[in-house]
Design an enzyme around this catalytic site. Structure first.
Site, PDB file in Angstrom:
ATOM      1  CD  GLU A 152      -2.953  -1.186   2.210  1.00 37.24           C
ATOM      2  OE1 GLU A 152      -3.159  -0.155   2.855  1.00 37.24           O
ATOM      3  OE2 GLU A 152      -3.580  -2.246   2.381  1.00 37.24           O
ATOM      4  N   GLY A 257       9.802  -0.042  16.446  1.00 37.91           N
ATOM      5  CA  GLY A 257       8.767   0.915  16.816  1.00 37.91           C
ATOM      6  C   GLY A 257       7.547   0.177  17.324  1.00 37.91           C
ATOM      7  CB  CYS A 264      -0.962  -7.929   4.054  1.00 44.08           C
ATOM      8  SG  CYS A 264      -1.952  -7.460   2.639  1.00 44.08           S
ATOM      9  CE  LYS A 267      -5.252 -11.046   4.694  1.00 41.24           C
ATOM     10  NZ  LYS A 267      -5.058 -11.907   3.566  1.00 41.24           N
TER      11      LYS A 267
HETATM   12  C1  UDX Z   1       2.818  -5.956   2.943  1.00 46.56           C
HETATM   13  C2  UDX Z   1       3.979  -6.489   2.085  1.00 46.56           C
HETATM   14  O1  UDX Z   1       5.097  -5.588   2.200  1.00 46.56           O
HETATM   15  C3  UDX Z   1       3.542  -6.624   0.638  1.00 46.56           C
HETATM   16  O2  UDX Z   1       4.591  -7.167  -0.146  1.00 46.56           O
HETATM   17  C4  UDX Z   1       2.324  -7.533   0.588  1.00 46.56           C
HETATM   18  O3  UDX Z   1       1.851  -7.664  -0.734  1.00 46.56           O
HETATM   19  C5  UDX Z   1       1.216  -6.987   1.485  1.00 46.56           C
HETATM   20  O4  UDX Z   1       1.702  -6.815   2.816  1.00 46.56           O
HETATM   21  P1  UDX Z   1       1.717  -3.556   3.329  1.00 46.56           P
HETATM   22  O5  UDX Z   1       0.728  -4.217   4.214  1.00 46.56           O
HETATM   23  O6  UDX Z   1       1.252  -2.544   2.340  1.00 46.56           O
HETATM   24  O7  UDX Z   1       2.518  -4.642   2.472  1.00 46.56           O
HETATM   25  O8  UDX Z   1       2.751  -2.811   4.291  1.00 46.56           O
HETATM   26  P2  UDX Z   1       4.318  -2.858   4.594  1.00 46.56           P
HETATM   27  O9  UDX Z   1       4.978  -1.732   3.933  1.00 46.56           O
HETATM   28  O10 UDX Z   1       4.875  -4.199   4.404  1.00 46.56           O
HETATM   29  O11 UDX Z   1       4.280  -2.518   6.158  1.00 46.56           O
HETATM   30  C6  UDX Z   1       3.587  -3.391   7.056  1.00 46.56           C
HETATM   31  C7  UDX Z   1       3.645  -2.884   8.471  1.00 46.56           C
HETATM   32  O12 UDX Z   1       4.959  -3.029   8.987  1.00 46.56           O
HETATM   33  C8  UDX Z   1       3.299  -1.398   8.654  1.00 46.56           C
HETATM   34  O13 UDX Z   1       2.452  -1.282   9.788  1.00 46.56           O
HETATM   35  C9  UDX Z   1       4.629  -0.748   8.896  1.00 46.56           C
HETATM   36  O14 UDX Z   1       4.518   0.406   9.681  1.00 46.56           O
HETATM   37  C10 UDX Z   1       5.375  -1.847   9.623  1.00 46.56           C
HETATM   38  N1  UDX Z   1       6.845  -1.760   9.510  1.00 46.56           N
HETATM   39  C11 UDX Z   1       7.456  -1.845   8.292  1.00 46.56           C
HETATM   40  C12 UDX Z   1       7.621  -1.627  10.653  1.00 46.56           C
HETATM   41  O15 UDX Z   1       7.097  -1.562  11.779  1.00 46.56           O
HETATM   42  N2  UDX Z   1       8.983  -1.577  10.529  1.00 46.56           N
HETATM   43  C13 UDX Z   1       9.611  -1.659   9.326  1.00 46.56           C
HETATM   44  O16 UDX Z   1      10.847  -1.599   9.302  1.00 46.56           O
HETATM   45  C14 UDX Z   1       8.817  -1.784   8.172  1.00 46.56           C
END
Ligand code: UDX
Length: 437
Positions: A152, A257, A264, A267
């Site tokens: 996203e 954090g 995604c 779940k």
């Molecule tokens: C994720 C996958 O990255 C993607 O490839 C898949 O198709 C769908 O799920 P998304 O849910 O859009 O994508 O978010 P993502 O950017 O992966 O972040 C997920 C969560 O992890 C967020 O809440 C983000 O804040 C957190 N996060 C991410 C951290 O806490 N630390 C990090 O270093 C990176």
């Protein structure tokens, strides 16, 4: 090529618009009339950078239409399954209701030569069942599994220029022919050298959940290190920088954090554990329980820290929460750590005001008891504590000197380790963060 896309939520709406952009004729199908009406009017039902422009361009080209009438898919030769697979109420397993409903709709309209392409994230074994159903309904049609990895906030870019394609199909003439059809659809990205992994159906389904489990594990690993840092006075940000220089580890997804949320990662790891249990290999994934537990513990730690900074109690304290979306550049609040923390602080007696640049409408609907305000100014006015929970660019760029004038007490907890502690402390703030001294 004539394409139908079943399910016009996050994945499907972006996929449909991107396929039209690539020159295909696309019909997007969804059961939600409001969703279809919005998309048909060129409005994205969710905040996704670049999507409104893309929708407008594709609709104007005449190559993209949205409808609730599934029979319109009968003209298409390739049918993408893009519906959601949410977590079942009260269980870890994935709810396959929408996947089953689409399959039932699709089977009677399949023609010889049609290709059905699954993109939804499903428990391994689902594609095999659908493949049998497809062959039974139309022996000349074929199913491929082609998982989607879009993030996203980067959904358009990730769909048009993915870092890899994965095709899962049966090793038969029909399977290889269907893979050739998919090559035709993705011709431009393949010509640009995007890597492609061809494999069987089971592997293709597993790739998606394995990738998301790895990402979740990476985040929980660094958050576990943050717990160690808190116990020893060490700094998790320096630790992440230092281990991240090792190319085998890498710095990305090592931001400690308040942890991961969204529609995604949480779940998917739970559904993966549930599926492993059904397959009799639950031990292989018990570590994911720990990944989930570490992640949820960070939210609780955030509230403890708020209590600590507030002199032992948050009861009656005015707390400004910056961020409601599960991550920046999104208005998605599904399993958002920010809103979870905000609502729990409120339940525990704090006077909470939440703001977010994009997610306020969604937050108001889902958390009607929470005070949601439109601007940072309203959120921080006379606050006793500011808590940053989603690292939107505008929050990272906040000026500590100017903000200090607006609050009652200059105290801040950086729940995403995205601010410069030196600058905030120099401006007179009490700065605290997870995993940092
Ligand atoms: C994720 C996958 O990255 C993607 O490839 C898949 O198709 C769908 O799920 P998304 O849910 O859009 O994508 O978010 P993502 O950017 O992966 O972040 C997920 C969560 O992890 C967020 O809440 C983000 O804040 C957190 N996060 C991410 C951290 O806490 N630390 C990090 O270093 C990176």
């Amino acid at each position: 090529m004539k394409i139908s896309v079943f399910g016009c939520g996050y994945l499907g709406a972006v996929h449909a618009a991107c396929m039209a952009k690539l020159g295909h004729d696309v019909i997007g199908i969804d059961v939600l009339e409001e969703q279809v009406a919005q998309l048909s009017a060129g409005r994205a039902p969710f905040h996704e950078p670049g999507l409104p422009e893309l929708l407008e361009e594709a609709l104007a080209s005449g190559r993209l239409e949205f409808t609730t009438d599934a029979s319109r898919a009968a003209d298409a030769v390739v049918h993408f399954i893009c519906v959601g697979t949410p977590q079942k109420q009260g269980e870890n397993a994935a709810d396959l209701t929408f996947v089953r409903a689409v399959t039932e709709t699709l089977l009677p309209i399949l023609k010889p030569g049609d290709v059905v392409v699954g993109k939804s994230t499903v428990p391994v074994g689902t594609a095999e069942t659908i493949s049998e159903q497809v062959h039974e309904a139309q022996p000349g049609a074929e199913l491929l599994w082609n998982p989607e990895f879009l993030r996203e906030g980067f959904a358009v870019q990730d769909t048009l220029h993915p870092d890899r394609f994965v095709y899962g199909f049966e090793d038969t003439d029909a399977g290889h022919r269907a893979a050739g059809v998919l090559d035709e659809i993705y011709r431009s990205a393949l010509a640009d050298g995007t890597p492609k992994v061809e494999t069987d159906l089971a592997t293709a389904q597993l790739v998606k959940v394995a990738a998301n489990s790895f990402l979740a594990t990476k985040i929980s690993f660094i958050n576990a290190m943050a717990e160690l840092c808190e116990a020893t006075g060490a700094d998790v940000t320096s630790l992440a920088d230092a281990i991240g220089h090792d190319a085998r580890i890498g710095r990305r997804f090592l931001n400690a954090g308040v942890g991961f949320g969204g529609g995604c990662l949480p779940k998917d790891i739970r559904a993966f554990m549930a599926r492993a249990g059904e397959l009799g290999v639950d031990q292989a994934l018990t570590f994911l329980q720990e990944v989930d537990a570490i992640n949820l513990r960070r939210r609780a730690r955030m509230i403890d820290l708020a209590r600590e900074v507030s002199g032992g109690s948050i009861v009656g304290r005015r707390i400004a929460v910056l961020g409601a979306a599960f991550k920046p550049d999104s208005d998605d609040i599904r399993d958002s750590p920010a809103l979870d923390v905000a609502s729990r602080m409120q339940v525990q007696g704090a006077v909470v005001r939440v703001t977010d640049p994009q997610a306020m409408d969604n937050a108001r609907k889902k958390f009607p008891d929470l005070t949601c305000v439109d601007t940072v100014e309203e959120a921080v006015a006379d606050a006793d504590l500011v808590v940053l929970l989603t690292e939107w660019r505008e929050y990272v760029a906040l000026d500590p000197v100017a903000l200090k004038e607006q609050v009652a007490v200059p105290a801040l907890i950086d729940g995403r380790n995205c601010l410069d502690p030196v600058a905030w402390r120099a401006a007179g703030w009490t700065y605290r963060a997870l995993g940092r001294p």
